[in-house]
Write a protein that holds these residues in place. Structure first.
Motif: not given
Length: 428
Positions: A17-26, A45-51
């Motif tokens: 894993v090279n960098a912090e990932p991002s998982l979001r819903i718009c 609305q942006i839903i941000q999931f916590q890694h």
């Protein structure tokens, strides 16, 4: 007498894993006409999931750079058993619910590769629910047998096939926003900066006390952990135990003199991705281990959680040869008598698994003892292992020192350390 130290290194397949990932819903405002971000994102609305807490990258996941603008579709693949749903999900991110026997991560990762999916989400609906987080089933890291996935992908590693595990709660949020939306359907962003098609260097440090003969007794545990957690129980507990046995036996040798057998104390890298350190070590020293290995002792999660009332108090000692188990039974009985202050708090069990393979009453193949048992040719290598109990936090972000029960490690350290001392000075 001193202990010599050697560090072995091996190049093995490994994801990184090279960098912090991002998982979001718009969920776009104004009936889906508003932008997801920027000055024109009115009512969006942006839903941000916590890694680590909401989702975890899985072993050998590929890379992805899916943005809101790409509008990559998410396809419901049910529990992963319907081939028609897999085929229909081609080009989409497959969403799989736990609960069916689909061959674990390797099975669904292979299905995703075979059907040309753009990504894979596996949501935990069943494991450890309510045990770590109230009413939730947290995401658990698992690896994949990358050679099988590679075969499913036509001979190459699926380097652009991202694969994550999601918690039940996070999955329900995604289902509501994308599958069951009452208004505008959400759009998924999935940014996973992961490399899965290259080799990395892992290390196997070993200390050795040379004996009068080349016959060797080895004790080991793995020093790597899952990438997203501290790994206090899995397997800092085992590594600490190996070091303690080494410390005590070094002192005994200094006082008693050179042992009959050589004693070796190793910790393994790359266990979580596929036992890579121990497999490479056994392969490199195949000939000498075939001739000289008397016994391998594995310490992986030999820890018992402090909450024995709710989580159990068992310590299970397992071996594949009756002579070893007879000795261990006598040592265990002595331990119960001499250290009843500790022993009485634990349910110490002994089991013999002397079959030819894991499916036929043989030793399990889920930790670093497996290469010493199964990779030495026609004859099975002799090994003993120890499993503790109550580690619900296994392979999650919650495997921290907060629940560490140091006392419980003394059970396996004392019993196995005593047996190792016996083998060190026994010429039989």
């Amino acid at each position: 007498m001193g202990m010599s130290v050697t560090e072995h290194s091996y190049q093995v397949p490994m994801h990184h894993v090279n960098a912090e990932p991002s998982l979001r819903i718009c969920i776009q405002g104004f009936g889906g006409n508003s932008a997801c971000e920027g000055p024109f994102a009115v009512g969006t609305q942006i839903i941000q999931f916590q890694h680590r807490v909401d989702y975890v990258i899985q072993g050998f996941s590929g890379f992805s750079e899916y943005t809101f603008q790409d509008d990559v579709q998410v396809a419901d693949v049910g529990n992963g058993t319907d081939d028609a749903l897999w085929a229909a999900a081609a080009g989409s991110i497959g969403y799989v619910r736990s609960g069916a026997n689909v061959g674990g991560n390797t099975g669904i990762f292979s299905k995703a590769a075979e059907n040309n999916l753009a990504g894979l989400i596996f949501v935990n609906k069943h494991a450890n629910c309510g045990q770590i987080e109230a009413n939730d089933c947290v995401p658990i890291f698992k690896t994949s047998r990358i050679d099988e996935v590679q075969d499913a992908n036509g001979g190459t590693v699926p380097s652009e096939l991202p694969f994550i595990a999601m918690s039940k709660d996070a999955g329900e949020i995604l289902e509501q926003a994308i599958f069951n939306a009452t208004g505008t359907t959400g759009v998924l962003e999935m940014l996973m900066d992961v490399t899965n098609d290259q080799e990395r260097t892992i290390y196997v440090p070993c200390g050795e006390i040379r004996g009068k003969s080349s016959e060797v007794v080895i004790v080991g545990g793995h020093h790597d952990t899952v990438y997203h957690g501290q790994g206090a129980v899995d397997d800092t507990s085992g590594t600490a135990s190996v070091l303690e046995i080494g410390r005590q036996l070094s002192q005994i040798v200094n006082e008693t003199g050179k042992p009959e057998r050589t004693l070796r104390f190793c910790t393994w890298g790359g266990e979580e991705e596929g036992l890579y350190g121990s497999r490479a070590y056994v392969s490199a020293f195949q000939n000498s281990l075939k001739d000289d290995l008397r016994l391998y002792l594995n310490l992986d999660m030999s820890h018992v959680d402090a909450d024995t009332a709710n989580r159990g108090n068992s310590v299970t000692l397992i071996g594949n040869h009756p002579d070893d188990m007879d000795h261990l039974a006598r040592i265990t009985e002595l331990y119960r008598n001499e250290r009843s202050d500790v022993a009485d708090r634990y349910d110490i069990q002994l089991r013999t698994l002397d079959g030819d393979d894991p499916d036929s009453n043989g030793m399990p193949d889920n930790s670093d003892h497996a290469p010493f048992v199964y990779d030495l040719g026609d004859e099975r290598g002799r090994a003993v292992i120890c499993y503790g109990s109550g580690s619900w936090e296994y392979h999650t972000y919650a495997d921290t020192m907060e629940r560490f029960n140091e006392e419980s490690l003394g059970v396996s350290v004392t019993i196995y350390g005593t047996y190792m001392r016996f083998l060190a000075y026994s010429d039989s």
